[in-house]
Each structure stands twice: as structure tokens, then as C-alpha cells.
Design a protein around this motif. Sequence first.
Motif, PDB file in Angstrom:
ATOM      1  N   SER A 164      -1.073  30.464  22.669  1.00  0.00           N
ATOM      2  CA  SER A 164      -2.251  31.281  22.970  1.00  0.00           C
ATOM      3  C   SER A 164      -3.052  30.701  24.150  1.00  0.00           C
ATOM      4  O   SER A 164      -4.019  31.303  24.606  1.00  0.00           O
ATOM      5  CB  SER A 164      -3.150  31.398  21.739  1.00  0.00           C
ATOM      6  N   VAL A 165      -2.670  29.517  24.633  1.00  0.00           N
ATOM      7  CA  VAL A 165      -3.361  28.898  25.773  1.00  0.00           C
ATOM      8  C   VAL A 165      -2.527  29.109  27.034  1.00  0.00           C
ATOM      9  O   VAL A 165      -1.355  28.737  27.079  1.00  0.00           O
ATOM     10  CB  VAL A 165      -3.571  27.376  25.526  1.00  0.00           C
ATOM     11  N   HIS A 166      -3.162  29.696  28.065  1.00  0.00           N
ATOM     12  CA  HIS A 166      -2.405  29.984  29.295  1.00  0.00           C
ATOM     13  C   HIS A 166      -2.718  29.027  30.441  1.00  0.00           C
ATOM     14  O   HIS A 166      -1.874  28.805  31.306  1.00  0.00           O
ATOM     15  CB  HIS A 166      -2.681  31.430  29.738  1.00  0.00           C
ATOM     16  N   GLY A 167      -3.944  28.499  30.453  1.00  0.00           N
ATOM     17  CA  GLY A 167      -4.323  27.572  31.519  1.00  0.00           C
ATOM     18  C   GLY A 167      -4.947  26.322  30.931  1.00  0.00           C
ATOM     19  O   GLY A 167      -5.686  26.397  29.942  1.00  0.00           O
ATOM     20  N   ILE A 168      -4.632  25.164  31.523  1.00  0.00           N
ATOM     21  CA  ILE A 168      -5.214  23.897  31.047  1.00  0.00           C
ATOM     22  C   ILE A 168      -5.778  23.140  32.248  1.00  0.00           C
ATOM     23  O   ILE A 168      -5.117  22.991  33.274  1.00  0.00           O
ATOM     24  CB  ILE A 168      -4.141  22.995  30.376  1.00  0.00           C
TER      25      ILE A 168
ATOM     26  N   SER B 160       0.652  14.761  34.008  1.00  0.00           N
ATOM     27  CA  SER B 160       2.048  15.186  33.877  1.00  0.00           C
ATOM     28  C   SER B 160       2.282  15.948  32.572  1.00  0.00           C
ATOM     29  O   SER B 160       3.311  16.623  32.437  1.00  0.00           O
ATOM     30  CB  SER B 160       2.984  13.973  33.896  1.00  0.00           C
ATOM     31  N   LEU B 161       1.358  15.823  31.630  1.00  0.00           N
ATOM     32  CA  LEU B 161       1.531  16.501  30.332  1.00  0.00           C
ATOM     33  C   LEU B 161       1.091  17.962  30.378  1.00  0.00           C
ATOM     34  O   LEU B 161       1.289  18.705  29.415  1.00  0.00           O
ATOM     35  CB  LEU B 161       0.745  15.744  29.245  1.00  0.00           C
ATOM     36  N   ILE B 162       0.484  18.353  31.497  1.00  0.00           N
ATOM     37  CA  ILE B 162       0.115  19.773  31.640  1.00  0.00           C
ATOM     38  C   ILE B 162       1.355  20.498  32.186  1.00  0.00           C
ATOM     39  O   ILE B 162       1.794  20.209  33.302  1.00  0.00           O
ATOM     40  CB  ILE B 162      -1.064  19.958  32.624  1.00  0.00           C
ATOM     41  N   PRO B 163       1.946  21.426  31.437  1.00  0.00           N
ATOM     42  CA  PRO B 163       3.143  22.099  31.946  1.00  0.00           C
ATOM     43  C   PRO B 163       2.826  22.826  33.258  1.00  0.00           C
ATOM     44  O   PRO B 163       1.762  23.464  33.358  1.00  0.00           O
ATOM     45  CB  PRO B 163       3.481  23.121  30.841  1.00  0.00           C
ATOM     46  N   PRO B 164       3.693  22.741  34.264  1.00  0.00           N
ATOM     47  CA  PRO B 164       3.400  23.375  35.567  1.00  0.00           C
ATOM     48  C   PRO B 164       2.996  24.840  35.435  1.00  0.00           C
ATOM     49  O   PRO B 164       2.147  25.316  36.179  1.00  0.00           O
ATOM     50  CB  PRO B 164       4.719  23.227  36.333  1.00  0.00           C
ATOM     51  N   GLU B 165       3.572  25.551  34.443  1.00  0.00           N
ATOM     52  CA  GLU B 165       3.253  26.984  34.297  1.00  0.00           C
ATOM     53  C   GLU B 165       1.845  27.207  33.716  1.00  0.00           C
ATOM     54  O   GLU B 165       1.315  28.310  33.771  1.00  0.00           O
ATOM     55  CB  GLU B 165       4.325  27.703  33.467  1.00  0.00           C
ATOM     56  N   LYS B 166       1.216  26.135  33.167  1.00  0.00           N
ATOM     57  CA  LYS B 166      -0.175  26.252  32.689  1.00  0.00           C
ATOM     58  C   LYS B 166      -1.128  25.427  33.562  1.00  0.00           C
ATOM     59  O   LYS B 166      -2.317  25.336  33.275  1.00  0.00           O
ATOM     60  CB  LYS B 166      -0.282  25.738  31.244  1.00  0.00           C
ATOM     61  N   ASP B 167      -0.602  24.863  34.647  1.00  0.00           N
ATOM     62  CA  ASP B 167      -1.344  23.908  35.467  1.00  0.00           C
ATOM     63  C   ASP B 167      -2.191  24.641  36.508  1.00  0.00           C
ATOM     64  O   ASP B 167      -1.947  24.551  37.716  1.00  0.00           O
ATOM     65  CB  ASP B 167      -0.316  22.970  36.132  1.00  0.00           C
ATOM     66  N   VAL B 168      -3.191  25.394  36.034  1.00  0.00           N
ATOM     67  CA  VAL B 168      -3.908  26.343  36.900  1.00  0.00           C
ATOM     68  C   VAL B 168      -4.819  25.684  37.940  1.00  0.00           C
ATOM     69  O   VAL B 168      -5.349  26.355  38.813  1.00  0.00           O
ATOM     70  CB  VAL B 168      -4.707  27.370  36.053  1.00  0.00           C
ATOM     71  N   ASP B 169      -4.996  24.348  37.857  1.00  0.00           N
ATOM     72  CA  ASP B 169      -5.724  23.673  38.936  1.00  0.00           C
ATOM     73  C   ASP B 169      -4.839  22.660  39.660  1.00  0.00           C
ATOM     74  O   ASP B 169      -5.346  21.727  40.301  1.00  0.00           O
ATOM     75  CB  ASP B 169      -7.002  23.015  38.413  1.00  0.00           C
ATOM     76  N   GLY B 170      -3.533  22.882  39.577  1.00  0.00           N
ATOM     77  CA  GLY B 170      -2.588  22.083  40.376  1.00  0.00           C
ATOM     78  C   GLY B 170      -2.706  20.586  40.207  1.00  0.00           C
ATOM     79  O   GLY B 170      -2.631  19.843  41.186  1.00  0.00           O
ATOM     80  N   ALA B 171      -2.851  20.107  38.958  1.00  0.00           N
ATOM     81  CA  ALA B 171      -3.075  18.671  38.737  1.00  0.00           C
ATOM     82  C   ALA B 171      -1.791  17.886  38.491  1.00  0.00           C
ATOM     83  O   ALA B 171      -1.724  16.697  38.788  1.00  0.00           O
ATOM     84  CB  ALA B 171      -4.016  18.488  37.540  1.00  0.00           C
ATOM     85  N   ASN B 172      -0.769  18.554  37.928  1.00  0.00           N
ATOM     86  CA  ASN B 172       0.480  17.871  37.611  1.00  0.00           C
ATOM     87  C   ASN B 172       1.151  17.398  38.909  1.00  0.00           C
ATOM     88  O   ASN B 172       1.245  18.166  39.868  1.00  0.00           O
ATOM     89  CB  ASN B 172       1.399  18.844  36.858  1.00  0.00           C
ATOM     90  N   PRO B 173       1.612  16.141  38.969  1.00  0.00           N
ATOM     91  CA  PRO B 173       2.301  15.669  40.182  1.00  0.00           C
ATOM     92  C   PRO B 173       3.459  16.581  40.598  1.00  0.00           C
ATOM     93  O   PRO B 173       3.752  16.692  41.799  1.00  0.00           O
ATOM     94  CB  PRO B 173       2.813  14.276  39.781  1.00  0.00           C
ATOM     95  N   LEU B 174       4.078  17.271  39.640  1.00  0.00           N
ATOM     96  CA  LEU B 174       5.155  18.215  39.992  1.00  0.00           C
ATOM     97  C   LEU B 174       4.604  19.372  40.834  1.00  0.00           C
ATOM     98  O   LEU B 174       5.239  19.808  41.794  1.00  0.00           O
ATOM     99  CB  LEU B 174       5.787  18.812  38.731  1.00  0.00           C
ATOM    100  N   SER B 175       3.435  19.863  40.455  1.00  0.00           N
ATOM    101  CA  SER B 175       2.808  20.953  41.228  1.00  0.00           C
ATOM    102  C   SER B 175       2.499  20.461  42.637  1.00  0.00           C
ATOM    103  O   SER B 175       2.727  21.173  43.628  1.00  0.00           O
ATOM    104  CB  SER B 175       1.511  21.425  40.560  1.00  0.00           C
ATOM    105  N   ALA B 176       1.976  19.214  42.735  1.00  0.00           N
ATOM    106  CA  ALA B 176       1.637  18.658  44.055  1.00  0.00           C
ATOM    107  C   ALA B 176       2.891  18.516  44.910  1.00  0.00           C
ATOM    108  O   ALA B 176       2.877  18.835  46.112  1.00  0.00           O
ATOM    109  CB  ALA B 176       0.946  17.304  43.882  1.00  0.00           C
TER     110      ALA B 176
END
Length: 280
Positions: A89-93, A110-126
Amino acid sequence: MTEVLSGKELAREIKDEVADSVKQLQASGTDPSLSVVVATADETTDFYVRHITKAALAAGIKADVVRLSTTAMEDELAATLTKLAGDKSVHGIILQTPLPTGVDVERLRSLIPPEKDVDGANPLSAGRLLCGMEAFAPTTALAVMAILDYHDIPVSGTHAVIVGRSLVVGKPLAHLLLAADATVTVCHSKTRELAQVTRKADILVVAIGKAQFITADYIKPDGIVIDVGTNVHDDGSLVGDVDSQSVHEVAGALSPVPGGVGPVTTALLLKQTVEAAKTL
Ligand code: NAP
């Protein structure tokens, strides 16, 4: 005459689009939802979180603030993020900084899944952003680009100087400006003769967290100045990193604080939450 690069109208337009998308999602059985994890008593963070939750609710997005103690241990934060990551039920973290001392911030991000990483914090998103791949980018960096675009300020071929090299603003913005064909210089606290560098900027973006630090001496005449700084005075009022009175009449254009980058950042965070909800 210095043009005012307001972010208010742009933010309103984005929020209107978000509200429409939320209605469509709800009609198809999805209630967009954003969770903000906070473990600080920092006033600026508090101000920002209040702002986000209010704006989310106004757009019809469920916003939960998960507040942990300012002395929370890394494992407690990790458990909270892992639970949110697995909650359908959570879409953004968002994981708000500052975090308690001693925690491994990159492990937590890194524990924020990229698909819920709405502020681009995960090193994968970067990393994906750096490679020009699809990813959620940090919304403040996106907001700077959106303001330039909204006010028809050409970026290609310009010399853009960013003061501040944080992971949330300076570094991702350098990639976005490069991708838009600017020549980019990134300055920081160890930069020598800062004013000599910033005076060469066709576009100067300041994100250092020092109230009214940038004065007319730092500005190229007629240059474009984007003030990302958000400094909260004791009386609760906001002031930027740029001394607007000093640069007035020297800069060609200046984004105000409040009313510039801030509202656009919030609106884009809601937009990315809705985009996440569409794909999850
Ligand atoms: P941060 O993580 O503390 O980074 C500050 C950066 O500024 C660092 O790279 C630091 O250099 C550099 N710096 C500090 N003092 C300097 C000086 N005297 N000369 C040159 N560079 C200097 O801060 P942040 O999270 O990026 O935030 C910066 C500001 O933007 C804050 O006011 C924050 O509240 C605001 N902000 C606004 C929004 C919004 O939506 N409007 C969003 C995020 C942040 P070193 O790397 O060498 O230490």
C-alpha cells in the motif's frame, strides 16, 4: 531589472496534474501513498516534512510520517525501511536527513526499492541517473531544471556553476545540467577564490545552507541565479543562500526564497509518487 523566477505557478500546474492523476488512480482502485521516515528534531527538516504532508493530502495522496527517536539505531531504521519496502500500500518512501550519528546512510538508502525511491536517494537511482537511464532523480535537482525550462532560460552551451556538492542537490544537478548540454563547474567548501569562479556563471545555482551568503560580488552581471537554500530564522521565516537585496539589479534573474525552488520540489515529489503508484 532582475526578473523573478517564481516557482509558484509552475508548482500549481504540476499539483493540478497530480490531482487529476490521483483521481484516475483512485477510480481504478489505487490509493497513492507516501511514507516519510524522520529521525531528527532538525527545524528545517520539520518545516519541509510539514510542507510535504500538507501538499500530499491536498492532492489526495496519503502521507504518513514515520517518526523515530533522534537516537534510533541503524537496525531500527533498517527494519522500518524494509517494512515499508514490502508494504504494497506504500508507493513512495523518503528517508529524511539528517540521521542519527553513526548510522550507515548509504546502507539505509539502499533499502528503498528504486521503484519507490521517489526522491532518488538509493545509490542505484543515482547511478542510473549518471548513466542517462530511467530513474527517479532527486526532486530538488529536478526542480531547478524545471524552473529554468518554465521561464524559457536556455541551458545548452551555457556555463553553469553549482555551489554545493551534496547528493540531493549539487551532484545530481550537475548530471542534469550536463545532459542539457551546459558546461558545468561544481564548487564546494574547499573551492579557492569562490567569487572568481561564480562570477563566470551564466547560470549560478546555490545550495550551501548558509543564509544570504552569496552577494553581488559573486554574480556575473545579468547572470541567472537559482537559490536552493532554505534557512529557517528563529521567527520561523525563510531565507535563501543568496542575499536577494544585494544581487538585485546585478543578476538578470533570481529565484526567490520562499516561492522559488521549494514549491516546485514539493510538487515534483508528489508527481514522482503518482508515477510510482502507476507502475507498482
Ligand atoms: P549539505 O548536504 O549540507 O551540503 C552543503 C554543500 O555546500 C556542501 O557541498 C558544502 O561543501 C557546500 N558549502 C558549505 N559551505 C560552503 C561555502 N562557504 N562555500 C562553498 N561551498 C560551501 O546541504 P544540502 O542538503 O545540499 O542543502 C543545501 C541548502 O539547500 C540548504 O539550505 C537546504 O535547506 C536547501 N535545500 C532546499 C531544498 C528545497 O526543496 N528548496 C531541498 C534540499 C535542500 P563540502 O562538500 O565541501 O562540505
